[in-house]
Write an enzyme that holds these catalytic residues in place. Structure first.
Site, PDB file in Angstrom:
ATOM      1  N   HIS A   1       6.762   1.441   7.758  1.00  0.00           N
ATOM      2  CA  HIS A   1       7.457   2.092   9.031  1.00  0.00           C
ATOM      3  C   HIS A   1       8.795   2.163   8.515  1.00  0.00           C
ATOM      4  O   HIS A   1       9.483   0.965   8.487  1.00  0.00           O
ATOM      5  CB  HIS A   1       7.123   1.243  10.247  1.00  0.00           C
TER       6      HIS A   1
ATOM      7  N   GLN B   1       5.182  -6.728  11.847  1.00  0.00           N
ATOM      8  CA  GLN B   1       5.931  -5.954  13.218  1.00  0.00           C
ATOM      9  C   GLN B   1       7.047  -6.467  13.670  1.00  0.00           C
ATOM     10  O   GLN B   1       7.991  -5.610  13.705  1.00  0.00           O
ATOM     11  CB  GLN B   1       4.867  -6.212  14.168  1.00  0.00           C
TER      12      GLN B   1
ATOM     13  N   HIS C   1      -2.077   7.267   9.792  1.00  0.00           N
ATOM     14  CA  HIS C   1      -1.191   5.970  10.491  1.00  0.00           C
ATOM     15  C   HIS C   1      -1.772   5.740  11.802  1.00  0.00           C
ATOM     16  O   HIS C   1      -1.674   6.377  12.865  1.00  0.00           O
ATOM     17  CB  HIS C   1       0.148   6.605  10.564  1.00  0.00           C
TER      18      HIS C   1
ATOM     19  N   HIS D   1      -2.708   2.037  14.676  1.00  0.00           N
ATOM     20  CA  HIS D   1      -2.551   0.520  14.926  1.00  0.00           C
ATOM     21  C   HIS D   1      -3.826   0.303  15.545  1.00  0.00           C
ATOM     22  O   HIS D   1      -4.208   0.176  16.901  1.00  0.00           O
ATOM     23  CB  HIS D   1      -1.420   0.256  15.910  1.00  0.00           C
TER      24      HIS D   1
ATOM     25  N   ASP E   1      -0.978   7.372  15.250  1.00  0.00           N
ATOM     26  CA  ASP E   1      -0.035   6.139  15.460  1.00  0.00           C
ATOM     27  C   ASP E   1      -0.774   5.268  16.677  1.00  0.00           C
ATOM     28  O   ASP E   1      -1.031   4.034  16.541  1.00  0.00           O
ATOM     29  CB  ASP E   1       1.124   6.281  15.718  1.00  0.00           C
TER      30      ASP E   1
ATOM     31  N   GLU F   1      12.279   4.179  11.672  1.00  0.00           N
ATOM     32  CA  GLU F   1      11.866   4.893  12.833  1.00  0.00           C
ATOM     33  C   GLU F   1      12.918   4.540  13.951  1.00  0.00           C
ATOM     34  O   GLU F   1      12.727   3.501  14.945  1.00  0.00           O
ATOM     35  CB  GLU F   1      10.458   3.978  13.478  1.00  0.00           C
TER      36      GLU F   1
HETATM   37 FE   FE2 Z   1       3.232   3.072  13.514  1.00  0.00          FE
END
Ligand code: FE2
Length: 431
Positions: free
Chosen positions: A210, A152, A57, A59, A309, A213
């Site tokens: 996701h 997102q 995971h 970005h 992440d 979260e």
């Molecule tokens: Fe993430």
């Protein structure tokens, strides 16, 4: 004639004094006392050789952008999302490619062999998608990069996100993403899970959302994700990332939820560094940790892998592509203190995460890809404890990165001249 012969290695499963022979990009033998000529020989000298670290995971479209266009002052998830919204319009495809390639250099040097990266599709130009597809092509010889179409700003909340997500999949993005807790209502969030899982089912793709979260104990999107996974026959192909709300949920409810997740063969990806930094921000004291229920999920038979992440981006200013850092934080926050639990944390950033990504040919066995990392540690627990130096990183039977051993020179009267951190383990650990 071998391309590479690694001598006298300890393996993560506890075997010691093993040799590993590589030819044609694959492992052709893992035995003691292999004889033969090799283009390159590495004497592991009783140190640990593991399959590469896997980050399930990440970005990559945001990495190494710290400070552009400004810093995240509060350090919260929501200011990070707002800051990312400021950065997206001003960054170019070449900017993203340059940063991503630099991060991949760092990752490879730290023994990472595969990364699953989310890529934001809430941008009508799909700059991140274009950039990371190009990066995936360029790094393929030395790094497996898998891309997730990540809306997102919410696949329903953002007016063009669904169209862009489908376009991204048409362009070759591998996995369907989502962010149900960021939709406007719980109902919209649930509907987004359904819609996105249906897209994955139709296209034969994996899902990685996701999911929940937040610190909201009433968030229920994990339940919906498990339900849709079963309804659509996606067992084993769906991952829930973060799942931080599970930390705060009512225990009775979780006693029902975890078996539903196990039935659906969901994959679970906590991100310990980010979760401990971002969660519990509305708490005074006591302050919740926010990491999902790692031990309970693992014990129910779910495959759990730890992700990193973020590294130096709008959400997280720290990080150095070190999956051992990630594992150690997961270990501490999850209070996984026993020897077995500690060793399991090493699996969470290697074999478990490889299984989540569906990597083929991963492992240290005959027939697997000749990818591995030599660590300055004798076993997985020592590797975690010392954040062991990656002495050599091997891809396709070729050494692609080396780092000198960590040995300090000491200048103290009457004390040793050198400090080798491995020499400070109790005798019982020095066998
Ligand atoms: Fe993430």
């Amino acid at each position: 004639m071998f391309d590479l012969l690694v001598k006298n290695a300890n393996l993560p499963d506890g075997r010691r004094g093993m040799d590993i022979a590589c030819a044609g990009g694959v492992i052709v033998a893992v035995e003691r006392g292999i004889e033969g000529v090799a283009h390159e020989v590495i004497d592991a000298a009783g140190q640990l050789v593991a399959p590469p670290f896997v980050d399930p995971h990440f970005h990559m479209d945001a990495t190494l952008s710290l400070g552009t266009p400004r810093m995240n002052v509060s350090g919260t998830l929501l200011e990070g999302i707002a800051l990312w919204g400021e950065l997206k319009p001003v960054q170019s495809v070449p900017d993203i490619i340059t940063r991503a390639l630099r991060y991949c250099d760092l990752a490879v040097s730290m023994g990472i062999g595969a990364i699953r990266s989310h890529v934001d599709v809430c941008d009508d130009e799909l700059k991140g998608v274009e950039a990371l597809i190009e990066v995936r092509r360029r790094v393929a010889p030395y790094l497996d990069l898998q891309l997730v179409a990540f809306p997102q700003d919410g696949v329903f909340r953002d007016p063009t996100a669904m169209e862009n997500l489908v376009r991204a999949l048409d362009m070759g993005v591998d996995v369907v993403g989502g962010i149900p807790h960021f939709e406007r209502t719980m109902a919209d969030g649930a509907a987004s899970v359904t819609a996105l899982c249906e897209i994955a089912e139709k296209r034969g793709l994996m899902v990685d959302m996701h999911c929940d979260e937040s610190d909201d104990p009433m968030s229920r999107h994990v339940e919906t994700l498990a339900f849709e996974t079963q309804r659509l026959g996606l067992q084993g192909r769906v991952a829930g990332s973060h799942l931080t709300s599970m930390h705060s949920m009512d225990n009775y409810y979780v006693s029902k939820l975890i078996p539903l997740m196990a039935e659906a063969e969901m994959r679970v990806i906590p991100n310990p560094l980010i979760n401990i930094m971002l969660q519990g921000r509305h708490d005074t004291y006591p302050k919740r940790r926010g990491q999902t229920r790692v031990r309970e999920l693992r014990d129910a038979g779910l495959v759990v892998g730890f992700g990193s992440d973020c590294v130096m981006d709008p959400w997280y200013s720290m990080g150095r592509a070190d999956m051992l850092d990630v594992a150690v934080m997961g270990q501490h926050v999850g209070q996984l203190a026993s020897r077995d639990d500690s060793a399991w944390c090493f699996e969470a950033v290697t074999t478990n995460s490889a299984a989540i990504m569906g990597l083929e040919g991963y492992g240290l066995a005959k027939g697997c890809a000749a990818n591995m990392v030599l660590l300055q540690a004798r076993d997985p627990i020592e590797a975690l404890r010392l954040r062991a130096v990656r002495l050599a990183v091997v891809r396709g039977g070729r050494v692609i990165a080396r780092t000198p051993a960590n040995i300090a020179k000491l200048s103290l009267d009457g004390r040793p001249d050198y400090v080798d951190p491995q020499q400070y383990a109790p005798v019982s650990q020095n066998k």
